[in-house]
Design a protein around this motif. Structure first.
Motif, short mmCIF file in Angstrom:
data_model
loop_
_atom_site.label_atom_id
_atom_site.label_comp_id
_atom_site.label_asym_id
_atom_site.label_seq_id
_atom_site.Cartn_x
_atom_site.Cartn_y
_atom_site.Cartn_z
N PRO A 23 0.83 -1.21 0.00
CA PRO A 23 0.00 0.00 0.00
C PRO A 23 0.86 1.27 0.00
CG PRO A 23 -0.83 -1.58 1.60
CD PRO A 23 0.50 -2.10 1.12
N GLU A 24 0.44 2.25 -0.77
CA GLU A 24 1.21 3.49 -0.91
C GLU A 24 1.02 4.47 0.24
OE1 GLU A 24 0.96 5.18 -4.86
OE2 GLU A 24 0.51 3.19 -5.66
N GLN A 25 -0.16 4.50 0.82
CA GLN A 25 -0.47 5.48 1.86
C GLN A 25 0.41 5.27 3.09
OE1 GLN A 25 -4.52 5.41 3.20
NE2 GLN A 25 -4.31 7.30 4.34
N ASP A 26 1.15 6.30 3.46
CA ASP A 26 2.02 6.29 4.65
C ASP A 26 3.03 5.14 4.63
OD1 ASP A 26 0.49 8.47 5.68
OD2 ASP A 26 -0.97 7.06 6.49
N ALA A 27 3.47 4.72 3.47
CA ALA A 27 4.34 3.54 3.36
C ALA A 27 5.65 3.71 4.12
CB ALA A 27 4.62 3.23 1.89
N GLU A 28 6.20 4.89 4.14
CA GLU A 28 7.50 5.09 4.80
C GLU A 28 7.41 5.04 6.33
OE1 GLU A 28 10.51 5.23 3.42
OE2 GLU A 28 9.66 5.01 1.42
N THR A 29 6.24 5.31 6.90
CA THR A 29 6.12 5.36 8.36
C THR A 29 5.19 4.30 8.93
OG1 THR A 29 4.33 7.00 8.17
CG2 THR A 29 6.59 7.85 8.40
N ARG A 30 4.45 3.65 8.11
CA ARG A 30 3.45 2.69 8.56
C ARG A 30 4.07 1.34 8.90
NH1 ARG A 30 -2.02 1.70 5.01
NH2 ARG A 30 -3.30 0.93 6.70
N ARG A 31 3.50 0.66 9.88
CA ARG A 31 3.90 -0.72 10.18
C ARG A 31 2.94 -1.64 9.46
NH1 ARG A 31 5.75 -1.47 16.23
NH2 ARG A 31 6.51 -3.32 15.22
N PHE A 32 3.46 -2.66 8.82
CA PHE A 32 2.67 -3.54 7.99
C PHE A 32 2.62 -4.96 8.53
CE2 PHE A 32 4.04 -0.31 4.91
CZ PHE A 32 2.85 -0.04 4.26
N GLY A 33 1.52 -5.65 8.22
CA GLY A 33 1.43 -7.09 8.38
C GLY A 33 1.76 -7.70 7.02
N LEU A 34 1.84 -9.01 6.96
CA LEU A 34 2.23 -9.69 5.73
C LEU A 34 1.29 -10.85 5.44
CD1 LEU A 34 4.35 -10.09 3.44
CD2 LEU A 34 5.54 -11.63 5.02
N VAL A 35 0.84 -10.91 4.18
CA VAL A 35 0.04 -12.03 3.69
C VAL A 35 0.84 -12.66 2.55
CG1 VAL A 35 -2.09 -12.75 2.53
CG2 VAL A 35 -2.15 -10.93 4.26
N VAL A 36 1.09 -13.98 2.63
CA VAL A 36 1.82 -14.70 1.58
C VAL A 36 0.84 -15.62 0.87
CG1 VAL A 36 3.73 -16.26 1.05
CG2 VAL A 36 3.95 -14.61 2.93
N TRP A 37 0.69 -15.42 -0.44
CA TRP A 37 -0.22 -16.23 -1.25
C TRP A 37 0.59 -17.35 -1.90
CZ3 TRP A 37 -4.70 -18.04 -2.39
CH2 TRP A 37 -4.93 -18.63 -3.62
N ILE A 38 0.32 -18.59 -1.53
CA ILE A 38 0.95 -19.76 -2.14
C ILE A 38 -0.03 -20.28 -3.19
CG2 ILE A 38 1.89 -22.07 -1.78
CD1 ILE A 38 3.52 -19.84 -0.40
N HIS A 39 0.32 -20.10 -4.45
CA HIS A 39 -0.60 -20.43 -5.53
C HIS A 39 -0.78 -21.94 -5.72
CE1 HIS A 39 2.44 -21.68 -8.52
NE2 HIS A 39 3.17 -20.66 -8.09
N PRO A 40 -1.93 -22.33 -6.24
CA PRO A 40 -2.17 -23.75 -6.54
C PRO A 40 -1.39 -24.14 -7.80
CG PRO A 40 -4.03 -22.45 -7.29
CD PRO A 40 -3.10 -21.51 -6.57
#
Length: 86
Positions: A23-40
């Motif tokens: 996500p672009e909004q507040d990217a430099e200061t924001r803390r993020f979670g992570l979702v990893v998509w493992i494709h079929p």
């Protein structure tokens, strides 16, 4: 510099491709979670997963990452290290 938006890259040292959305909004200061998509097997589903998750990622501060299997039709056991490194 933090990359933002949707992009595709190759992970150095693993020679595997992945796609991501940050996500672009507040990217430099924001803390993020992570979702990893493992494709079929056979389909990364990149466009569909991106469309489904983009708004959720923007609202909840999540980075979405989609590692791609070297052979699209199957994941290999040795690719677990690539996913961890990503």
């Amino acid at each position: 510099d933090l990359k933002v938006g949707r992009f595709t890259e190759t992970l150095a040292g693993h020679e595997h491709d992945f796609w991501a959305y940050v996500p672009e909004q507040d990217a430099e200061t924001r803390r993020f979670g992570l979702v990893v998509w493992i494709h079929p097997p056979g389909d990364t589903m990149e466009a569909a997963i991106y469309k489904e998750w983009k708004t959720i990622c923007d609202q909840r501060g999540l980075i979405l990452v989609g590692p791609k299997a070297e052979k699209l039709n199957e994941w290999q056991a040795n690719e677990a290290e690539f996913v961890k490194s990503l």
